[in-house]
Enzyme design. Structure first.
Site, PDB file in Angstrom:
ATOM      1  N   GLU A 111       0.862  -1.080   0.052  1.00  0.00           N
ATOM      2  CA  GLU A 111       0.009  -0.021  -0.001  1.00  0.00           C
ATOM      3  C   GLU A 111       0.777   1.370   0.110  1.00  0.00           C
ATOM      4  O   GLU A 111       0.350   2.211  -0.654  1.00  0.00           O
ATOM      5  CB  GLU A 111      -0.941   0.001   1.192  1.00  0.00           C
ATOM      6  CG  GLU A 111      -2.109  -1.040   0.957  1.00  0.00           C
ATOM      7  CD  GLU A 111      -2.800  -1.147   2.382  1.00  0.00           C
ATOM      8  OE1 GLU A 111      -4.011  -1.161   1.978  1.00  0.00           O
ATOM      9  OE2 GLU A 111      -2.141  -1.696   3.474  1.00  0.00           O
ATOM     10  N   GLU A 131      -4.052  -9.558   3.522  1.00  0.00           N
ATOM     11  CA  GLU A 131      -4.956  -9.171   4.710  1.00  0.00           C
ATOM     12  C   GLU A 131      -6.173 -10.092   4.875  1.00  0.00           C
ATOM     13  O   GLU A 131      -6.646 -10.446   6.014  1.00  0.00           O
ATOM     14  CB  GLU A 131      -5.439  -7.716   4.744  1.00  0.00           C
ATOM     15  CG  GLU A 131      -4.388  -6.999   4.946  1.00  0.00           C
ATOM     16  CD  GLU A 131      -3.319  -6.406   3.744  1.00  0.00           C
ATOM     17  OE1 GLU A 131      -2.630  -5.435   4.051  1.00  0.00           O
ATOM     18  OE2 GLU A 131      -3.385  -7.048   2.822  1.00  0.00           O
TER      19      GLU A 131
END
Length: 261
Positions: A111, A131
């Site tokens: 990210e 995730e």
């Protein structure tokens, strides 16, 4: 060289600021590291002597493993005004950032990469968001930025399953700018940053602003937004001494001398 914390080291090279994650072995990021990274990106933003930033990391295996699961922090911990890793929610940053990815970019580390403007990566780099496999979501920009940077079907596959994208695949899909040998990664990033820094500082800032403010708009809407007078960097560039200097230097057959005003 400046050590903002033991985890973040900065180094100036002319108009370029190198920001290095330094948390062996995986360069995982906790709230303290996020805040130190934010300080580094704010140094880039606020110093008129700097035009371009490079975010990279120490070691050879990991660029960053993302959120430090071993730090014992809550899932919704406060990572500071720039969001996770100091950049993922730093929407007002006017200056270009290059990610020089020296290894695995995992979860929040990916990210952070996605929040950069340009990306170079070593051949053994991989990009993935695991995730969902541990019961959470990549909510530091992954779910927003990845479908905008890759074909939606591929992005959704990666989000749902944690599928890995190799450096070569990332290059093929246009996610990154180049695959670079490890020993050439930082020199290549610095060379690219220095090339960018030869452009007028206010023009670079205006370009970032125009892209950010219009990429969700249709082409006619983008022109309307550009001409509405609501973009301060663009307005400043139009009225700048540098805009006059660039035209003058071109006519005189010489290199321009940028003042950033």
């Amino acid at each position: 060289m400046n050590e903002l914390s033991s985890a973040v080291i900065t180094e100036r090279r002319g108009r370029v600021l190198i920001i290095r994650l330094n948390r062996p072995k995986a360069n995982a990021i906790d709230t303290g590291t996020s805040r130190a990274l934010y300080q580094a990106f704010m140094e880039l933003e606020q110093d008129d002597g700097l035009s371009v930033g490079i975010i990279t990391a120490g070691g050879e295996r990991f660029f960053s493993a993302g959120w430090d699961l071993k730090a014992g922090e809550a899932v919704d911990a406060d990572h500071g005004p720039g969001g996770f890793a100091g950049l993922t929610e730093l929407f007002g940053l006017r200056k270009p950032v290059i990610a020089a990815v020296n290894g695995l970019a995992v979860g929040g580390g990916f990210e952070l990469v996605l929040a950069a403007d340009l990306i170079l990566a070593v051949p053994h780099a991989e990009f993935f968001l695991p995730e969902a496999r541990i019961g959470i979501t990549p909510d530091s920009g992954g779910v927003f930025r990845l479908p905008r940077r890759l074909p939606r079907a591929l992005a959704m596959d990666m989000l749902f399953t944690g599928k890995r994208l190799s450096a070569e695949q990332a290059l093929l899909y246009g996610l990154i700018n180049a695959v670079v040998a490890p020993e050439e990664l930082l020199p290549r990033a610095i060379s690219l940053a220095e090339d960018i820094a030869e452009s007028a500082p206010l023009a670079l800032q205006a370009i970032k602003e125009l892209v950010a403010e219009t990429e969700h708009l249709s082409l006619p809407q983008a022109f309307v937004a550009q001409r509405a007078g609501d973009m301060p960097c663009y307005r400043r560039m139009l009225k700048s001494q540098d805009a006059e200097e660039g035209v003058r230097a071109f006519g005189e057959g010489r290199q321009p001398c940028w003042q950033g005003k």
